[in-house]
Design a protein around this motif. Structure first.
Motif, short mmCIF file in Angstrom:
data_model
loop_
_atom_site.label_atom_id
_atom_site.label_comp_id
_atom_site.label_asym_id
_atom_site.label_seq_id
_atom_site.Cartn_x
_atom_site.Cartn_y
_atom_site.Cartn_z
N LYS A 1 0.81 -1.22 0.00
CA LYS A 1 0.00 0.00 0.00
C LYS A 1 0.84 1.27 0.00
O LYS A 1 0.30 2.37 0.03
CB LYS A 1 -0.94 0.00 1.21
CG LYS A 1 -2.06 -1.00 1.10
CD LYS A 1 -3.00 -0.88 2.27
CE LYS A 1 -4.16 -1.83 2.14
NZ LYS A 1 -5.09 -1.70 3.27
N THR A 2 2.16 1.13 -0.07
CA THR A 2 3.05 2.30 -0.10
C THR A 2 3.04 2.88 -1.51
O THR A 2 3.07 2.15 -2.50
CB THR A 2 4.48 1.88 0.27
OG1 THR A 2 4.45 1.26 1.56
CG2 THR A 2 5.41 3.08 0.31
N LYS A 3 3.02 4.20 -1.60
CA LYS A 3 3.01 4.84 -2.92
C LYS A 3 4.35 4.66 -3.61
O LYS A 3 5.42 4.78 -2.99
CB LYS A 3 2.68 6.32 -2.78
CG LYS A 3 1.23 6.54 -2.39
CD LYS A 3 0.82 7.97 -2.57
CE LYS A 3 -0.67 8.08 -2.24
NZ LYS A 3 -1.19 9.39 -2.53
N ALA A 4 4.29 4.35 -4.89
CA ALA A 4 5.51 4.12 -5.67
C ALA A 4 6.38 5.36 -5.70
O ALA A 4 7.61 5.26 -5.60
CB ALA A 4 5.14 3.69 -7.10
N LEU A 5 5.78 6.53 -5.80
CA LEU A 5 6.54 7.77 -5.83
C LEU A 5 7.36 7.95 -4.56
O LEU A 5 8.54 8.33 -4.62
CB LEU A 5 5.61 8.97 -6.03
CG LEU A 5 6.27 10.34 -6.12
CD1 LEU A 5 7.24 10.40 -7.29
CD2 LEU A 5 5.23 11.43 -6.23
N ALA A 6 6.78 7.66 -3.41
CA ALA A 6 7.50 7.79 -2.14
C ALA A 6 8.70 6.85 -2.09
O ALA A 6 9.76 7.21 -1.57
CB ALA A 6 6.55 7.51 -0.97
N ILE B 1 10.41 5.62 -4.73
CA ILE B 1 11.42 6.06 -5.68
C ILE B 1 12.16 7.29 -5.15
O ILE B 1 13.38 7.39 -5.27
CB ILE B 1 10.79 6.34 -7.06
CG1 ILE B 1 10.23 5.04 -7.64
CG2 ILE B 1 11.80 6.95 -8.02
CD1 ILE B 1 9.35 5.23 -8.83
N GLU B 2 11.43 8.22 -4.54
CA GLU B 2 12.06 9.41 -3.97
C GLU B 2 13.02 9.04 -2.84
O GLU B 2 13.93 9.81 -2.53
CB GLU B 2 11.01 10.39 -3.45
CG GLU B 2 10.26 11.11 -4.54
CD GLU B 2 9.15 11.99 -4.00
OE1 GLU B 2 8.84 11.92 -2.79
OE2 GLU B 2 8.59 12.76 -4.80
N VAL C 1 18.11 10.12 -5.89
CA VAL C 1 16.88 10.40 -6.63
C VAL C 1 16.06 11.39 -5.80
O VAL C 1 15.73 11.13 -4.65
CB VAL C 1 16.05 9.12 -6.87
CG1 VAL C 1 14.78 9.44 -7.63
CG2 VAL C 1 16.87 8.08 -7.60
N GLY C 2 15.74 12.50 -6.41
CA GLY C 2 14.93 13.50 -5.73
C GLY C 2 13.52 13.53 -6.27
O GLY C 2 13.13 12.65 -7.06
N LYS C 3 12.80 14.54 -5.89
CA LYS C 3 11.40 14.66 -6.31
C LYS C 3 11.26 14.81 -7.82
O LYS C 3 10.42 14.17 -8.44
CB LYS C 3 10.74 15.83 -5.59
CG LYS C 3 10.57 15.63 -4.10
CD LYS C 3 9.88 16.82 -3.47
CE LYS C 3 9.75 16.66 -1.99
NZ LYS C 3 8.80 15.65 -1.57
N VAL C 4 12.09 15.66 -8.41
CA VAL C 4 11.99 15.93 -9.84
C VAL C 4 12.36 14.69 -10.66
O VAL C 4 11.63 14.29 -11.57
CB VAL C 4 12.88 17.13 -10.24
CG1 VAL C 4 12.91 17.32 -11.74
CG2 VAL C 4 12.38 18.39 -9.55
N LYS C 5 13.46 14.07 -10.34
CA LYS C 5 13.92 12.88 -11.06
C LYS C 5 12.91 11.74 -10.93
O LYS C 5 12.63 11.02 -11.89
CB LYS C 5 15.28 12.45 -10.53
CG LYS C 5 16.00 11.46 -11.37
CD LYS C 5 17.41 11.23 -10.83
CE LYS C 5 18.26 10.42 -11.75
NZ LYS C 5 19.62 10.24 -11.22
N ALA D 1 10.79 10.21 -14.07
CA ALA D 1 10.91 8.79 -14.41
C ALA D 1 9.54 8.12 -14.44
O ALA D 1 9.24 7.34 -15.34
CB ALA D 1 11.82 8.08 -13.41
N MET D 2 8.72 8.43 -13.45
CA MET D 2 7.39 7.83 -13.41
C MET D 2 6.56 8.26 -14.62
O MET D 2 5.82 7.46 -15.19
CB MET D 2 6.68 8.17 -12.10
CG MET D 2 7.27 7.40 -10.94
SD MET D 2 6.41 7.60 -9.39
CE MET D 2 4.75 7.13 -9.77
N GLU D 3 6.69 9.52 -15.00
CA GLU D 3 5.95 10.01 -16.16
C GLU D 3 6.44 9.31 -17.43
O GLU D 3 5.63 8.90 -18.27
CB GLU D 3 6.16 11.52 -16.29
CG GLU D 3 5.33 12.15 -17.39
CD GLU D 3 5.53 13.65 -17.44
OE1 GLU D 3 5.65 14.18 -18.57
OE2 GLU D 3 5.55 14.29 -16.37
N ASP D 4 7.76 9.14 -17.57
CA ASP D 4 8.33 8.46 -18.74
C ASP D 4 7.85 7.01 -18.83
O ASP D 4 7.58 6.51 -19.91
CB ASP D 4 9.86 8.48 -18.69
CG ASP D 4 10.44 9.87 -18.89
OD1 ASP D 4 9.70 10.78 -19.33
OD2 ASP D 4 11.64 10.05 -18.61
#
Length: 104
Positions: A55-60, A62-63, A68-72, A76-79
């Motif tokens: 249930k953990t968000k993928a963005l959290a 990856i960050e 890897v920061g917020k922008v990267k 990546a997720m958008e790509d």
């Protein structure tokens, strides 16, 4: 909008305790990733069996990876085509493979 269900004091306390434990587990997971004690592959493997990790968000997640920061992470997720609100459980096999290729 409907109102939330009426909970007894005991049920409310149990729900709060469960939520606190889940937040603590997610915080620890992200810390282990940041310290390189855990890899992205291991986290994705845990997501198959651990409800809290799933249930953990993928963005959290990856960050939380080193370097890897917020922008990267968002780029990546958008790509890859992963929505920002997607949780680990909701990732498809191709999305997992792309994440591992980039960050694994």
């Amino acid at each position: 909008m409907s109102n939330p269900p009426k909970l007894s004091d005991e049920a409310r306390a149990a729900a709060l305790a469960k939520a606190t434990e889940a937040r603590k587990a997610r915080r620890e997971l992200k810390h282990l990733l940041k310290m390189r004690s855990l890899t992205l592959a291991e986290v994705l493997e845990r997501a198959d069996s651990d409800e809290i990790v799933a249930k953990t968000k993928a963005l959290a997640v990856i960050e939380s990876l080193p370097g890897v920061g917020k922008v990267k992470a968002r780029r990546a997720m958008e790509d890859i085509g992963i929505a920002e609100n997607r949780r680990l459980r909701g990732l498809g096999q191709k999305q997992r493979a792309e994440l591992l290729e980039r960050f694994g």
